[in-house]
Design a protein around this motif. Structure first.
Motif, PDB file in Angstrom:
ATOM      1  N   THR A   1       0.819  -0.941  -0.062  1.00 36.87           N
ATOM      2  CA  THR A   1      -0.204   0.133   0.178  1.00 36.87           C
ATOM      3  C   THR A   1       0.642   1.430   0.116  1.00 36.87           C
ATOM      4  OG1 THR A   1      -0.229   0.030   2.404  1.00 36.87           O
ATOM      5  CG2 THR A   1      -1.613  -1.350   1.333  1.00 36.87           C
ATOM      6  N   LEU A   2       2.529   1.348   0.538  1.00 38.59           N
ATOM      7  CA  LEU A   2       2.945   2.671   1.119  1.00 38.59           C
ATOM      8  C   LEU A   2       2.804   3.570   1.636  1.00 38.59           C
ATOM      9  CD1 LEU A   2       4.451   2.976  -3.043  1.00 38.59           C
ATOM     10  CD2 LEU A   2       5.840   2.176  -0.776  1.00 38.59           C
ATOM     11  N   SER A   3       1.037   2.450   2.579  1.00 37.91           N
ATOM     12  CA  SER A   3       0.609   3.553   3.461  1.00 37.91           C
ATOM     13  C   SER A   3       1.141   3.398   5.171  1.00 37.91           C
ATOM     14  CB  SER A   3      -0.631   3.018   3.297  1.00 37.91           C
ATOM     15  OG  SER A   3      -1.126   3.973   4.432  1.00 37.91           O
ATOM     16  N   PRO A   4       2.014   4.002   5.629  1.00 36.76           N
ATOM     17  CA  PRO A   4       1.966   3.326   6.648  1.00 36.76           C
ATOM     18  C   PRO A   4       1.298   3.655   8.121  1.00 36.76           C
ATOM     19  CG  PRO A   4       2.371   5.880   6.279  1.00 36.76           C
ATOM     20  CD  PRO A   4       2.261   5.162   5.209  1.00 36.76           C
ATOM     21  N   LEU A   5       1.589   2.914   8.656  1.00 38.22           N
ATOM     22  CA  LEU A   5       0.836   2.677   9.874  1.00 38.22           C
ATOM     23  C   LEU A   5       0.658   4.230  10.603  1.00 38.22           C
ATOM     24  CD1 LEU A   5      -1.250   0.962  11.891  1.00 38.22           C
ATOM     25  CD2 LEU A   5       0.741   0.240  13.177  1.00 38.22           C
TER      26      LEU A   5
ATOM     27  N   ALA B   1      -3.773  -0.097  -3.542  1.00 36.80           N
ATOM     28  CA  ALA B   1      -2.098  -0.777  -3.945  1.00 36.80           C
ATOM     29  C   ALA B   1      -2.030  -0.060  -5.126  1.00 36.80           C
ATOM     30  CB  ALA B   1      -2.576  -2.232  -4.216  1.00 36.80           C
ATOM     31  N   PRO B   2      -1.022   0.866  -4.864  1.00 33.78           N
ATOM     32  CA  PRO B   2      -0.281   1.871  -5.352  1.00 33.78           C
ATOM     33  C   PRO B   2       0.093   1.297  -7.330  1.00 33.78           C
ATOM     34  CG  PRO B   2      -0.172   2.479  -4.177  1.00 33.78           C
ATOM     35  CD  PRO B   2      -0.336   1.451  -3.398  1.00 33.78           C
ATOM     36  N   ALA B   3       0.484   0.006  -6.687  1.00 36.10           N
ATOM     37  CA  ALA B   3       1.204  -0.427  -7.987  1.00 36.10           C
ATOM     38  C   ALA B   3       0.841  -1.069  -9.376  1.00 36.10           C
ATOM     39  CB  ALA B   3       2.720  -1.587  -7.816  1.00 36.10           C
TER      40      ALA B   3
ATOM     41  N   ALA C   1       3.749   7.058  -0.168  1.00 36.28           N
ATOM     42  CA  ALA C   1       2.683   7.583  -1.157  1.00 36.28           C
ATOM     43  C   ALA C   1       1.554   7.969  -1.384  1.00 36.28           C
ATOM     44  CB  ALA C   1       2.948   6.185  -2.743  1.00 36.28           C
ATOM     45  N   ASN C   2       1.435   9.142  -2.195  1.00 41.23           N
ATOM     46  CA  ASN C   2      -0.315   9.412  -2.609  1.00 41.23           C
ATOM     47  C   ASN C   2      -0.166   8.745  -3.461  1.00 41.23           C
ATOM     48  OD1 ASN C   2      -1.563  10.891  -0.240  1.00 41.23           O
ATOM     49  ND2 ASN C   2       0.362  12.381  -0.786  1.00 41.23           N
ATOM     50  N   VAL C   3      -0.974   9.067  -4.267  1.00 45.48           N
ATOM     51  CA  VAL C   3      -1.299   9.080  -5.622  1.00 45.48           C
ATOM     52  C   VAL C   3      -2.262  10.055  -6.584  1.00 45.48           C
ATOM     53  CG1 VAL C   3      -3.054   7.720  -7.032  1.00 45.48           C
ATOM     54  CG2 VAL C   3      -2.387   6.234  -4.943  1.00 45.48           C
ATOM     55  N   ASP C   4      -1.520  10.213  -7.585  1.00 46.78           N
ATOM     56  CA  ASP C   4      -1.713  11.729  -8.416  1.00 46.78           C
ATOM     57  C   ASP C   4      -3.536  11.313  -9.232  1.00 46.78           C
ATOM     58  OD1 ASP C   4      -1.631  10.579 -10.495  1.00 46.78           O
ATOM     59  OD2 ASP C   4       0.641  11.747 -10.649  1.00 46.78           O
ATOM     60  N   ALA C   5      -3.378  12.297  -9.974  1.00 50.68           N
ATOM     61  CA  ALA C   5      -5.182  12.380 -10.472  1.00 50.68           C
ATOM     62  C   ALA C   5      -4.604  11.670 -11.880  1.00 50.68           C
ATOM     63  CB  ALA C   5      -5.042  14.186 -10.947  1.00 50.68           C
ATOM     64  N   PHE C   6      -3.542  11.158 -11.850  1.00 53.86           N
ATOM     65  CA  PHE C   6      -3.409  10.435 -13.299  1.00 53.86           C
ATOM     66  C   PHE C   6      -3.126   8.849 -12.402  1.00 53.86           C
ATOM     67  CE2 PHE C   6      -1.381  13.810 -15.101  1.00 53.86           C
ATOM     68  CZ  PHE C   6      -2.219  13.964 -16.605  1.00 53.86           C
TER      69      PHE C   6
ATOM     70  N   ARG D   1      -0.997   7.880 -10.470  1.00 55.22           N
ATOM     71  CA  ARG D   1       0.586   7.624 -10.348  1.00 55.22           C
ATOM     72  C   ARG D   1       0.990   7.604  -9.031  1.00 55.22           C
ATOM     73  NH1 ARG D   1       2.503  11.957 -15.256  1.00 55.22           N
ATOM     74  NH2 ARG D   1       2.017  12.367 -13.824  1.00 55.22           N
ATOM     75  N   ALA D   2       2.007   6.794  -8.146  1.00 58.37           N
ATOM     76  CA  ALA D   2       2.413   6.826  -6.800  1.00 58.37           C
ATOM     77  C   ALA D   2       3.585   8.060  -7.062  1.00 58.37           C
ATOM     78  CB  ALA D   2       3.427   5.825  -6.752  1.00 58.37           C
ATOM     79  N   VAL D   3       3.085   9.036  -6.089  1.00 57.46           N
ATOM     80  CA  VAL D   3       3.907  10.271  -5.271  1.00 57.46           C
ATOM     81  C   VAL D   3       4.809  10.171  -4.331  1.00 57.46           C
ATOM     82  CG1 VAL D   3       4.352  12.281  -5.361  1.00 57.46           C
ATOM     83  CG2 VAL D   3       2.521  11.318  -7.294  1.00 57.46           C
ATOM     84  N   PRO D   4       6.014  10.263  -4.124  1.00 60.02           N
ATOM     85  CA  PRO D   4       6.147   9.853  -2.835  1.00 60.02           C
ATOM     86  C   PRO D   4       5.925  10.964  -2.167  1.00 60.02           C
ATOM     87  CG  PRO D   4       8.009  10.017  -4.617  1.00 60.02           C
ATOM     88  CD  PRO D   4       6.916   9.080  -5.388  1.00 60.02           C
ATOM     89  N   THR D   5       5.847  10.956  -1.188  1.00 57.39           N
ATOM     90  CA  THR D   5       5.129  12.128  -0.220  1.00 57.39           C
ATOM     91  C   THR D   5       5.947  12.039   1.650  1.00 57.39           C
ATOM     92  OG1 THR D   5       2.882  12.268  -1.396  1.00 57.39           O
ATOM     93  CG2 THR D   5       2.764  12.946   0.688  1.00 57.39           C
ATOM     94  N   ALA D   6       6.249  12.843   1.774  1.00 60.59           N
ATOM     95  CA  ALA D   6       6.419  13.282   3.697  1.00 60.59           C
ATOM     96  C   ALA D   6       5.655  14.443   3.765  1.00 60.59           C
ATOM     97  CB  ALA D   6       8.245  13.031   3.885  1.00 60.59           C
ATOM     98  N   ARG D   7       5.244  14.043   5.186  1.00 64.85           N
ATOM     99  CA  ARG D   7       4.287  15.099   5.973  1.00 64.85           C
ATOM    100  C   ARG D   7       4.099  15.398   7.464  1.00 64.85           C
ATOM    101  NH1 ARG D   7      -0.901  12.969   6.648  1.00 64.85           N
ATOM    102  NH2 ARG D   7      -0.779  11.574   8.250  1.00 64.85           N
TER     103      ARG D   7
END
Length: 454
Positions: free
Chosen positions: A119-123, A181-183, A280-285, A287-293
């Motif tokens: 998922t590229l989604s952290p807990l 699942a972005p992939a 990873a967020n998912v953009d309007a297309f 696609r996975a976009v590496p993200t930190a916040r």
């Protein structure tokens, strides 16, 4: 379809809600109406006051439509929020993601959630993983959950209220939810394992026109019933939207508000760390976009009760006297979730300009640390409130060594959401180049800050 001239953007942030009227030709804000986004505490659990928001939205559309005309409506909201529907009503209140209820089932949820590699989604704590909210609601309120006929991510809930059409959408499904699942561009294994697949409507593009105003809504707002409404988009991705296809990849967008979110388009996901609020967020297309916040806006408000533009001598004094804010002011999130930070001096002894300066430098340092996780682009564009903070931007330029630009748009989120109409048309945004900070001692100040992180 002809591009609507005046686009009303329903923009629901965690702290404030707005209806912003954007001129699609000039890309300028024509008018705005705002209200605090309050959390109601009664009932099953703390929840969004959706009826108050609906009254505000309808009233704003009515006023803005009468004053300027409205040719289309677009929607953007914060993430980690969903509406569980029971036919035409809510099956249960729209849970506030800061409520700690999901911690009650955290152990059981941890046994079923998909791995980060899927998922590229952290807990994340509390309800910041949307699937953890749904899991808790399903187990803690079994009768109410049994009534659910659909699960709508938050922008699509408001699209439904306007049009009566149900839809899902990838930018909201892909923002640290554990649901996507972005992939593969599909729902995660958790959705089928929990037997939720039938509750999510068909996935529609954010930029698609989901429908037109319901007759009763048209009558209440004074707008025509053929007013088009977009499917809607997650707010961080709305800030990203104006830049897609406009810069050489990789490039970094810093979307600011309650959260400060760094997204590097065209960057690698290899350095993402599930334990440090990167994902990873998912953009309007799709696609996975590496993200930190991190919660930059929330932290700045806590640190600076009275904002004052710092003078050069105040900035120099903060650096010379080593007045620092160490992470993390908001525990549990950001690149240093375990660190317990705060002021290195008694903040009450500081003037408003000094506090503003030290807090601005702190935000720049945490942002730089976040970029170490999501990747650093060839250039950085700052969107939202922090685009007006010159010290933050100039310090970030010094720390990263790449060009930094402040967005010239009044609000990147609302502008981006308006561009769901006509998505893909070339429209170069205006940005102001920021000169890097050149105050003696800042490099050493930054080194001391890094060494002091617990």
């Amino acid at each position: 379809m002809t591009l609507p001239r005046h686009i009303a953007v329903i923009d629901i942030g965690k702290t404030n809600a707005k209806v912003v009227l954007i001129d699609s030709q000039s890309r300028q804000q024509v008018a705005v109406r705002t209200t605090p986004n309050v959390v109601r505490r009664e009932g099953l659990y703390p929840h969004a006051d959706v009826e108050m928001l609906w009254t505000f939205i309808v009233g704003s559309l009515r006023v803005l439509g009468a004053e300027h005309g409205i040719d289309g409506i677009s929607i953007t909201t914060h993430g980690a929020t969903a509406a569980l529907m029971a036919g035409g009503v809510l099956a249960m209140p729209v849970l506030d993601y800061e409520h700690d209820g999901p911690e009650q089932t955290a152990e059981a949820y941890g046994e079923v959630r998909p791995p980060f590699s899927e998922t590229l989604s952290p807990l994340l704590p509390n309800g910041l993983n949307l699937a953890a909210q749904i899991f808790w609601q399903a187990n803690a309120f079994t009768q109410e959950f049994a009534r659910a006929t659909a699960i709508l991510t938050y922008p699509q809930y408001w699209a439904w209220r306007l049009t009566g059409v149900l839809a899902s959408e990838v930018t909201s499904l892909g923002c640290h939810t554990d649901l996507w699942a972005p992939a593969t561009g599909t729902f995660s294994s958790l959705v089928s394992a929990q037997d939720w697949s039938g509750l999510f409507p068909e996935v529609r593009p954010a930029a698609s026109v989901i429908g037109h105003l319901r007759p009763d809504v048209a009558q209440e707002t004074g707008l025509t019933s053929d007013t088009p409404v977009t499917c809607g988009i997650h707010d961080s991705n709305a800030s990203l939207l104006p830049h897609l296809g406009q810069h050489e990849a990789p490039f970094t967008i810093i979307s600011t508000g309650t959260w400060t979110i760094a997204m590097t388009v065209g960057g690698s996901t290899a350095q993402l760390d599930a334990g440090r609020d990167s994902l990873a967020n998912v953009d309007a297309f799709g696609r996975a976009v590496p993200t930190a916040r991190f919660m930059g806006g929330r932290e700045f408000d806590q640190l600076v009760p009275n904002i004052a533009e710092p003078r050069d001598e105040e900035i120099a004094a903060v650096i010379d006297r080593d007045v620092r804010v160490q992470p993390s002011v908001t525990p549990g999130v950001g690149p240093f979730p375990q660190a317990k930070g705060g002021w290195t001096v008694d903040a009450e002894t500081l003037g408003a300009g000094e506090r503003t300066a030290a807090a601005s430098l702190y935000l720049a340092l945490v942002t730089e640390a976040s970029l170490g996780l999501c990747g650093l682009g060839r250039e950085i564009i700052i969107e939202g409130p922090l685009a007006r903070n010159r010290l933050f931007a100039s310090a970030l330029g010094r720390l990263t060594g790449v060009p930094v630009y402040a967005s010239g748009d009044a609000t990147g989120t609302s502008l981006g959401a308006s561009m769901l109409f006509g998505f893909g048309e070339a429209q170069r945004a205006s940005h102001a180049a920021i000169q890097s900070l050149a105050v003696p001692g800042f490099d050493e100040y930054a080194q001391r800050w890094r060494r002091s992180i617990a």
